[in-house]
Design a protein around this motif. Structure first.
Motif, mmCIF file in Angstrom:
data_model
loop_
_atom_site.group_PDB
_atom_site.id
_atom_site.type_symbol
_atom_site.label_atom_id
_atom_site.label_comp_id
_atom_site.label_asym_id
_atom_site.label_seq_id
_atom_site.Cartn_x
_atom_site.Cartn_y
_atom_site.Cartn_z
ATOM 1 N N UNK A 38 0.875 -1.165 0.000
ATOM 2 C CA UNK A 38 0.000 0.000 0.000
ATOM 3 C C UNK A 38 0.915 1.218 0.000
ATOM 4 N N UNK A 39 0.767 2.052 -1.014
ATOM 5 C CA UNK A 39 1.631 3.223 -1.166
ATOM 6 C C UNK A 39 0.773 4.449 -1.421
ATOM 7 N N UNK A 40 1.320 5.636 -1.194
ATOM 8 C CA UNK A 40 0.581 6.842 -1.542
ATOM 9 C C UNK A 40 0.285 6.862 -3.034
ATOM 10 N N UNK A 41 -0.835 7.416 -3.420
ATOM 11 C CA UNK A 41 -1.246 7.447 -4.819
ATOM 12 C C UNK A 41 -0.252 8.196 -5.688
ATOM 13 N N UNK A 42 0.393 9.219 -5.145
ATOM 14 C CA UNK A 42 1.347 10.002 -5.936
ATOM 15 C C UNK A 42 2.769 9.459 -5.846
ATOM 16 N N UNK A 43 2.948 8.250 -5.306
ATOM 17 C CA UNK A 43 4.281 7.660 -5.205
ATOM 18 C C UNK A 43 4.823 7.381 -6.601
ATOM 19 N N UNK A 44 6.095 7.657 -6.783
ATOM 20 C CA UNK A 44 6.749 7.422 -8.070
ATOM 21 C C UNK A 44 7.286 6.001 -8.075
ATOM 22 N N UNK A 45 6.873 5.246 -9.076
ATOM 23 C CA UNK A 45 7.324 3.870 -9.202
ATOM 24 C C UNK A 45 8.423 3.830 -10.245
ATOM 25 N N UNK A 46 9.576 3.292 -9.869
ATOM 26 C CA UNK A 46 10.687 3.195 -10.810
ATOM 27 C C UNK A 46 10.372 2.134 -11.864
ATOM 28 N N UNK A 47 10.525 2.475 -13.126
ATOM 29 C CA UNK A 47 10.258 1.475 -14.170
ATOM 30 C C UNK A 47 11.309 0.379 -14.149
ATOM 31 N N UNK A 48 10.895 -0.790 -14.549
ATOM 32 C CA UNK A 48 11.839 -1.899 -14.646
ATOM 33 C C UNK A 48 12.810 -1.598 -15.774
ATOM 34 N N UNK A 49 14.075 -1.808 -15.515
ATOM 35 C CA UNK A 49 15.098 -1.538 -16.510
ATOM 36 C C UNK A 49 15.432 -2.827 -17.242
ATOM 37 N N UNK A 50 15.275 -2.805 -18.542
ATOM 38 C CA UNK A 50 15.658 -3.958 -19.344
ATOM 39 C C UNK A 50 16.733 -3.512 -20.318
ATOM 40 N N UNK A 51 17.785 -4.278 -20.430
ATOM 41 C CA UNK A 51 18.838 -3.880 -21.362
ATOM 42 C C UNK A 51 18.342 -3.950 -22.798
ATOM 43 N N UNK A 52 18.952 -3.135 -23.638
ATOM 44 C CA UNK A 52 18.562 -3.139 -25.047
ATOM 45 C C UNK A 52 18.918 -4.484 -25.669
ATOM 46 N N UNK A 53 18.285 -4.842 -26.791
ATOM 47 C CA UNK A 53 18.605 -6.121 -27.441
ATOM 48 C C UNK A 53 20.079 -6.241 -27.795
ATOM 49 N N UNK A 54 20.705 -5.103 -28.144
ATOM 50 C CA UNK A 54 22.124 -5.134 -28.484
ATOM 51 C C UNK A 54 22.952 -5.609 -27.300
ATOM 52 N N UNK A 55 22.674 -5.065 -26.109
ATOM 53 C CA UNK A 55 23.415 -5.458 -24.913
ATOM 54 C C UNK A 55 23.138 -6.917 -24.585
ATOM 55 N N UNK A 56 21.903 -7.345 -24.722
ATOM 56 C CA UNK A 56 21.576 -8.737 -24.434
ATOM 57 C C UNK A 56 22.316 -9.667 -25.374
ATOM 58 N N UNK A 57 22.449 -9.275 -26.633
ATOM 59 C CA UNK A 57 23.091 -10.133 -27.612
ATOM 60 C C UNK A 57 24.599 -10.199 -27.427
ATOM 61 N N UNK A 58 25.218 -9.111 -26.970
ATOM 62 C CA UNK A 58 26.672 -9.061 -26.934
ATOM 63 C C UNK A 58 27.259 -9.536 -25.618
ATOM 64 N N UNK A 59 26.481 -9.697 -24.589
ATOM 65 C CA UNK A 59 27.013 -10.110 -23.301
ATOM 66 C C UNK A 59 26.564 -11.523 -23.001
#
Length: 93
Positions: A38-59
């Motif tokens: 339960x959080x305040x309605x105006x709470x800022x939720x950090x978006x999930x960070x997903x690496x770009x396809x390029x980073x996923x492919x090269x690592x």
């Protein structure tokens, strides 16, 4: 931040909503595992960070040598150089 059991949250929901209005976060647990918050309605939720396809492919954790797509790497390097050149030209005006 406070953690409460599901039964406790149901029993005193209005109290926990009031706390959320005041800016506090309350974690609701079921069988000692967090299941909701339960959080305040105006709470800022950090978006999930997903690496770009390029980073996923090269690592690659599975091989001693990462698989690098040099074509994509060269394209990205060229784009960076182009952007730097455009910025320099604009600054010179």
């Amino acid at each position: 931040m406070q953690a409460v059991g599901l039964f406790e949250a149901k029993t005193h929901l209005s109290e926990y909503v009031a706390r959320a209005e005041a800016g506090e976060e309350v974690i609701i647990m079921r069988h000692n595992k967090p299941v909701a918050k339960i959080v305040p309605l105006d709470a800022v939720v950090a978006p999930a960070v997903t690496p770009s396809p390029f980073v996923q492919r090269t690592f690659s954790m599975g091989s001693p040598h990462p698989d690098i797509d040099l074509t994509q790497l060269n394209k990205l390097a060229g784009e960076v150089e182009d952007q730097e050149s455009i910025a320099k030209l604009r600054a010179g005006r």
